[in-house]
Design a protein around this motif. Structure first.
Motif, PDB file in Angstrom:
ATOM      1  N   SER A 155     -75.370 -41.727 -30.121  1.00  9.06           N
ATOM      2  CA  SER A 155     -76.456 -41.515 -31.064  1.00  9.06           C
ATOM      3  C   SER A 155     -76.713 -42.748 -31.926  1.00  9.06           C
ATOM      4  O   SER A 155     -75.797 -43.268 -32.566  1.00  9.06           O
ATOM      5  N   ILE A 481     -81.940 -49.141 -28.321  1.00  8.58           N
ATOM      6  CA  ILE A 481     -82.673 -47.876 -28.279  1.00  8.58           C
ATOM      7  C   ILE A 481     -83.133 -47.575 -26.850  1.00  8.58           C
ATOM      8  O   ILE A 481     -83.003 -46.443 -26.356  1.00  8.58           O
ATOM      9  N   TYR A 482     -83.644 -48.603 -26.171  1.00  8.08           N
ATOM     10  CA  TYR A 482     -84.113 -48.407 -24.791  1.00  8.08           C
ATOM     11  C   TYR A 482     -82.966 -47.972 -23.874  1.00  8.08           C
ATOM     12  O   TYR A 482     -83.106 -47.031 -23.089  1.00  8.08           O
ATOM     13  N   ASN A 484     -80.148 -46.543 -24.690  1.00  9.46           N
ATOM     14  CA  ASN A 484     -79.680 -45.204 -25.040  1.00  9.46           C
ATOM     15  C   ASN A 484     -80.626 -44.129 -24.519  1.00  9.46           C
ATOM     16  O   ASN A 484     -80.182 -43.100 -24.001  1.00  9.46           O
ATOM     17  N   ARG A 485     -81.933 -44.354 -24.649  1.00  9.69           N
ATOM     18  CA  ARG A 485     -82.891 -43.360 -24.149  1.00  9.69           C
ATOM     19  C   ARG A 485     -82.846 -43.261 -22.624  1.00  9.69           C
ATOM     20  O   ARG A 485     -82.958 -42.172 -22.065  1.00  9.69           O
ATOM     21  N   LYS A 486     -82.678 -44.408 -21.968  1.00  8.56           N
ATOM     22  CA  LYS A 486     -82.581 -44.403 -20.509  1.00  8.56           C
ATOM     23  C   LYS A 486     -81.342 -43.636 -20.063  1.00  8.56           C
ATOM     24  O   LYS A 486     -81.385 -42.856 -19.107  1.00  8.56           O
ATOM     25  N   ALA A 488     -79.860 -41.258 -21.764  1.00  2.73           N
ATOM     26  CA  ALA A 488     -80.074 -39.849 -22.060  1.00  2.73           C
ATOM     27  C   ALA A 488     -80.921 -39.192 -20.976  1.00  2.73           C
ATOM     28  O   ALA A 488     -80.656 -38.050 -20.544  1.00  2.73           O
ATOM     29  N   ARG A 489     -81.968 -39.900 -20.516  1.00  2.00           N
ATOM     30  CA  ARG A 489     -82.807 -39.350 -19.436  1.00  2.00           C
ATOM     31  C   ARG A 489     -82.006 -39.183 -18.161  1.00  2.00           C
ATOM     32  O   ARG A 489     -82.170 -38.195 -17.420  1.00  2.00           O
TER      33      ARG A 489
END
Length: 493
Positions: A155, A481-482, A484-486, A488-489
């Motif tokens: 997070s 951020i990128y 981490n989001r990748k 998570a997806r």
């Protein structure tokens, strides 16, 4: 190098490497815990000897994780998690000796060559940092915080809150410029602030004891694995396998070193990334996870190269690269030393001592690994519930012994409990300690810079180095951020 070759310091390298190998090979004990336990012992030593001891423990502990990874399918340290994927299957097929030899020699070649990369990178970075002014140091702090928040994984919000908590802890005590008391809560012992040693012992040492107790580690080496030995034939075969894969070796070395430079990422990430790339680039990817030597080589070369990489920001910029180097800052500070560019300018001999200790420590590690492997296998049979209370008591005594204050014992225990709770909710600790260490530096330089510029922040954007660092901080944060989001997806998919 001459200081490191003194008889007493060579003895410390010997002791520290064995110490580290034991802490690395026993699940439940970690490199951070081993360094935390040793820091109070360095108080009575010369700064050279203290830093040599801590460096040796660091090398031994990260290297030792492959032993339990191969024999128990349990990584002794998080850095060896990818080693279990192929080393344990090798041991199950009756190749335990080869698996151990591969782990040892890969650790050696990965760590030794990375030291020379570290020397070049650290010296060049430190020379650049000598040109820093107040706004450059402030921007550097922003870069470190952005790296910790964006690149830690997990997070972003938790990493950010961890930085904020570290900054709040750093402000406790008397203001460095005005002497005004801040966040002392009318507690006299807090007027001087929180000392870094009991804080580190609590957050990284005592909390890990709680985690190990909760997981109930039981170290029982299978009878067939106890017969494994480090013979000349196994070592020679391991060396042949490593040098028969130059692409895998060089790729893993570079990955480990580069990832180590980024604060807060660590050896676990580098070993997994190197393992994944080794598998994708292999001619026989289907053999990975079934005892393929390529996987062991990639993991152990990478995680040991991370040691040298993590020391680059510590020595050149004063930024800890991982939890162990965060602990090592305490070793510097109790001797009145502060890692960073001024260390190279004013007292470069200490940085050179660490360089030499890293080289000799890697040589000592491979020698002791060959001669004493049966001893380290035996130590895996010692039940953790005998070791953990002794380690915990030793840490608390060490925190007390620095200034002989009972208050430091309570600080260690309090932050041990806090650290345990933070771990339970996946709250990263490295950003916290990074902010705690850098907080006073960032605050001091920001206030000095504003005093010189009559309260204007424009020099931050008009000075080339500070602007570059600021842009780097923004990019690092956005990249984090990128990523981490990748991730998570991918997990949702």
């Amino acid at each position: 190098m001459r200081i490191s070759l003194l008889p007493f310091n060579l003895f410390l390298i010997f002791v520290g490497t064995i110490w580290g190998l034991i802490f690395g090979c026993i699940p439940g004990l970690t490199a951070t815990m081993g360094v935390a336990l040793a820091i109070p012992l360095t108080y009575g030593m010369s700064p050279f000897s203290g830093l040599i001891l801590l460096s040796s423990i660091y090398i031994g502990a990260i290297s030792g994780g492959f032993i339990s990874a191969a024999l128990l399918n349990m990584p002794g340290t998080p850095s060896s998690i990818a080693t279990t994927f192929d080393a344990y299957p090798m041991a199950q097929k009756g190749k335990a000796s080869l698996a151990l030899a591969l782990g040892l020699m890969s650790s050696f070649f990965g760590g030794l060559v990375a030291v020379f990369l570290m020397i070049v990178a650290t010296y060049g970075l430190a020379q650049l940092a000598l040109k820093f002014g107040p706004f450059e140091y402030f921007a550097l702090g922003l870069l470190a915080f952005a790296g910790c928040i964006g690149m830690m994984g997990g997070s972003i919000i938790k990493s950010g809150l961890s930085v904020v908590l570290g900054l709040l802890l750093a402000t406790m005590g008397s203001d460095m410029l005005t002497g005004v008391k801040r966040l002392t809560f009318n507690v006299p012992d807090l007027v001087a602030g929180i000392d870094i040693l009991p804080l580190l012992v609590g957050l990284f040492g005592i909390s890990e004891i709680f985690v190990a107790i909760e997981k109930r580690y039981q170290n029982v080496v299978p009878p067939e694995a106890r017969k494994a030995k480090m013979g000349f034939k196994a070592v020679a075969e391991a060396v042949r396998l490593i040098f028969s894969q130059p692409v895998n070796y060089v790729r893993s070395l570079i990955i480990g070193f580069v990832i180590g430079v980024f604060p807060g990422v660590g050896g676990a990430t580098s070993s997994v990334v190197a393992y994944g790339l080794a598998r994708s680039g292999s001619k026989h990817p289907e053999e990975f996870g079934k005892g393929n030597p390529e996987g062991v080589i990639a993991s152990e070369v990478a995680n040991n190269a991370t040691i040298a990489g993590a020391l680059v920001p510590l020595l050149a910029l004063g930024i800890p690269g991982d939890s162990v180097t965060a602990m090592m800052i305490g070793g510097f500070m109790i001797h009145g030393l502060f890692p960073g560019p001024l260390l190279f300018r004013d007292k470069p001999e200490y940085a050179y001592t660490i360089f030499a200790a890293q080289i000799i420590g890697n040589l000592m590690m491979v020698l002791l690994g060959i001669l004493l492997m049966r001893f380290f296998i035996y130590t895996l049979s010692i039940r953790s519930y005998y070791l953990l209370p002794i380690v915990a008591l030793s840490m608390v005594i060490g925190a007390f012994g620095l200034y002989n204050r009972v208050f430091d014992i309570w600080i260690s225990l309090f932050f041990g409990f806090i650290g345990y709770l933070l771990r339970k909710i996946d709250f990263p600790l490295v950003p916290l300690i990074t902010a705690f260490v850098l907080g006073p530096i960032v605050e001091k330089n920001l206030r000095q810079g504003l005093a010189f510029s009559d309260g204007s922040m424009m020099p931050l954007f008009t000075r080339p180095i500070s602007l570059t660092l600021f842009i780097g901080a923004v990019v690092l944060f956005l990249v984090g951020i990128y990523i981490n989001r990748k991730g998570a997806r991918r997990e949702r998919a």
